[in-house]
Design a protein around this motif. Structure first.
Motif, PDB file in Angstrom:
ATOM      1  N   PRO A  47       0.801  -1.217  -0.180  1.00 46.78           N
ATOM      2  CA  PRO A  47      -0.030   0.049   0.073  1.00 46.78           C
ATOM      3  C   PRO A  47       0.827   1.344   0.025  1.00 46.78           C
ATOM      4  CG  PRO A  47      -0.993  -1.605   1.633  1.00 46.78           C
ATOM      5  CD  PRO A  47       0.638  -2.186   1.112  1.00 46.78           C
ATOM      6  N   ASP A  48       2.038   1.190   0.799  1.00 45.92           N
ATOM      7  CA  ASP A  48       2.828   2.590   0.611  1.00 45.92           C
ATOM      8  C   ASP A  48       3.319   2.718  -0.696  1.00 45.92           C
ATOM      9  OD1 ASP A  48       2.916   3.693   3.385  1.00 45.92           O
ATOM     10  OD2 ASP A  48       3.568   1.596   3.689  1.00 45.92           O
ATOM     11  N   ARG A  62       0.750   4.293  -2.787  1.00 49.89           N
ATOM     12  CA  ARG A  62       0.599   5.626  -2.377  1.00 49.89           C
ATOM     13  C   ARG A  62       1.667   6.538  -3.093  1.00 49.89           C
ATOM     14  NH1 ARG A  62       3.460   8.358   1.772  1.00 49.89           N
ATOM     15  NH2 ARG A  62       3.625   6.473   2.873  1.00 49.89           N
ATOM     16  N   LEU A  90      -0.726   7.611  -6.435  1.00 46.50           N
ATOM     17  CA  LEU A  90      -1.265   8.947  -5.738  1.00 46.50           C
ATOM     18  C   LEU A  90      -0.296  10.006  -6.046  1.00 46.50           C
ATOM     19  CD1 LEU A  90      -3.248   7.753  -2.678  1.00 46.50           C
ATOM     20  CD2 LEU A  90      -3.969   8.294  -4.913  1.00 46.50           C
ATOM     21  N   ALA A 102       1.940  10.363  -3.661  1.00 48.77           N
ATOM     22  CA  ALA A 102       2.009  10.870  -2.427  1.00 48.77           C
ATOM     23  C   ALA A 102       3.343  10.436  -1.339  1.00 48.77           C
ATOM     24  CB  ALA A 102       0.928  10.661  -1.460  1.00 48.77           C
ATOM     25  N   TYR A 131       2.479  13.454   2.144  1.00 46.93           N
ATOM     26  CA  TYR A 131       1.770  12.893   3.178  1.00 46.93           C
ATOM     27  C   TYR A 131       2.100  13.638   4.600  1.00 46.93           C
ATOM     28  CZ  TYR A 131       0.479   8.492   5.981  1.00 46.93           C
ATOM     29  OH  TYR A 131      -0.159   7.629   6.596  1.00 46.93           O
TER      30      TYR A 131
END
Length: 395
Positions: free
Chosen positions: A130-131, A134, A138, A140, A145
């Motif tokens: 998931p990181d 991200r 995204l 991000a 963040y």
């Protein structure tokens, strides 16, 4: 307490950009910790290395890498990776073996030689992380963040750019008194405000750098410690909890499916749960703390840690700062080392460096940054992919 382990020695290689191997830094920190403990390398029965995945294969087997560099002598080895929480997980791995009776004395080492700029994903693309998603989907990155966290605090609690800047001012003043810090210069709020915007509203001086550096501690059973010292610093708790969510297995990358149903959020967020587990195991509350070392990746994030550690009520982190409570001489000094604001990130070393700072503070050896009469301290940080860590040390 029978579940305590002693910190017999603490040592560091100063943070900076030295351009040398992480192994060299780790060995220097290890030798400093051994000298501080009054022990020889041959006395060590267990080596736990906090892994640095950017260090090639030797980084993935850091325990053996450090043992080889110090000279094979038959000690057990263990290597631990938990992103920014690696150091505390390594401390906990050594603690577990000591409490299990598998070793009387252990050496825990973390070191890194960090590249400039954004870290490239170790192992390439990671679509099941998931990181990584991200970052890639995204855009991000971590500063983004941090900026979102800062904006959230501004919207919910009324925090200001001046509040964020004052965290840097506070930490840089402490770092100026720390010989191991990379940045040893006090910074003004005006200098923070004048630095370049990185991720609005955060400026360059609101966000920590990446650094080379190392830290090490010698841990032992209390019985072993009694043969070497009369009043050791003791580790009373280590929290390594993960987040709690209604659904724990994601059908990545189908985030829409996982967020379609309205559910109650967990009672505690990750950072608050990290702290709560540490307090529970140690049998103490936040009112008993004399100091804290927290993971100030950004100035705004430090304010969030005040609340997650229950040093103040939710939403009152900035007020605690404005009142001077978290500065040297305040009610509960935070980041007396200077924090990541003064050190930068040397990822597998930083949670061990936090334990080093508690050790020196509880011994009364922190010099101009000493908290008078310090007896109880806590560290706290988190790592990617849900890794948490907090360590409670007492004397």
């Amino acid at each position: 307490m029978t579940d305590d382990v002693a910190v017999l020695g603490a040592g560091m290689h100063p943070w900076g950009k030295w351009g040398r191997s992480f192994t060299e830094y780790g060995v220097a920190a290890a030798r400093a910790a051994l000298a501080d403990a009054g022990l020889a390398w041959t006395d060590i029965q267990l080596v736990v290395g906090a892994d640095t995945v950017r260090g090639g294969y030797p980084g993935y087997v850091a325990g053996a890498t450090f043992a080889q560099a110090l000279g094979w002598q038959g000690a057990r080895v263990t290597s631990v990776y938990a992103a920014c929480a690696s150091g505390a997980q390594a401390v906990n791995a050594a603690r577990a073996q000591i409490l299990a009776g598998m070793a009387d004395v252990a050496l825990v080492i973390g070191a890194d030689a960090a590249p400039k700029g954004f870290f490239a994903p170790a192992g390439g693309n990671r679509p099941d992380d998931p990181d990584w998603l991200r970052f890639r989907v995204l855009g991000a990155t971590n500063p983004t963040y941090f900026g979102l966290y800062a904006r959230r605090r501004m919207a919910l609690h009324g925090d200001t750019l001046e509040d964020f800047a004052q965290v840097k001012v506070k930490n840089s003043a402490a770092g100026a008194a720390n010989p191991n810090a990379r940045y040893r210069k006090a910074v003004s709020a005006g200098e923070v405000a004048a630095s370049a915007v990185v991720a609005d509203p955060l400026r360059l001086l609101d966000i920590c750098a990446t650094s080379d550096g190392a830290a090490a501690v010698v841990l032992s059973s209390m019985e072993f410690a009694r043969r070497h010292t009369t009043d050791p610093v003791r580790i009373r708790a280590v929290s390594t909890v993960t987040p709690s969510y209604p659904k724990t297995v994601l059908d990545l990358p189908d985030f829409a499916t996982d967020s379609a149903a309205a559910v109650e959020p967990p009672a505690l967020g990750l950072r608050a749960s990290i702290a709560a587990a540490a307090y529970e195991e140690a049998g103490i509350g936040p009112s008993e703390l004399d100091l804290a070392e927290v993971y100030d990746l950004s100035t705004a994030l430090e304010l969030q840690w005040y609340e997650d550690l229950a040093l103040c009520a939710p939403g009152e982190g900035a007020k605690l700062l404005r009142d001077g409570a978290t500065a040297l001489g305040g009610r509960i000094p935070v980041n007396t080392s200077g924090g990541l604001a003064s050190f930068g990130e040397a990822v597998p070393a930083q949670a061990i460096a936090q334990v080093c700072e508690l050790t020196w503070q509880l011994r009364g050896l922190a010099g101009d940054r000493q908290v008078p009469g310090a007896r109880v301290g806590i560290t706290a940080n988190q790592g990617l992919f849900g890794h948490g860590s907090a360590v409670v040390a007492v004397r």
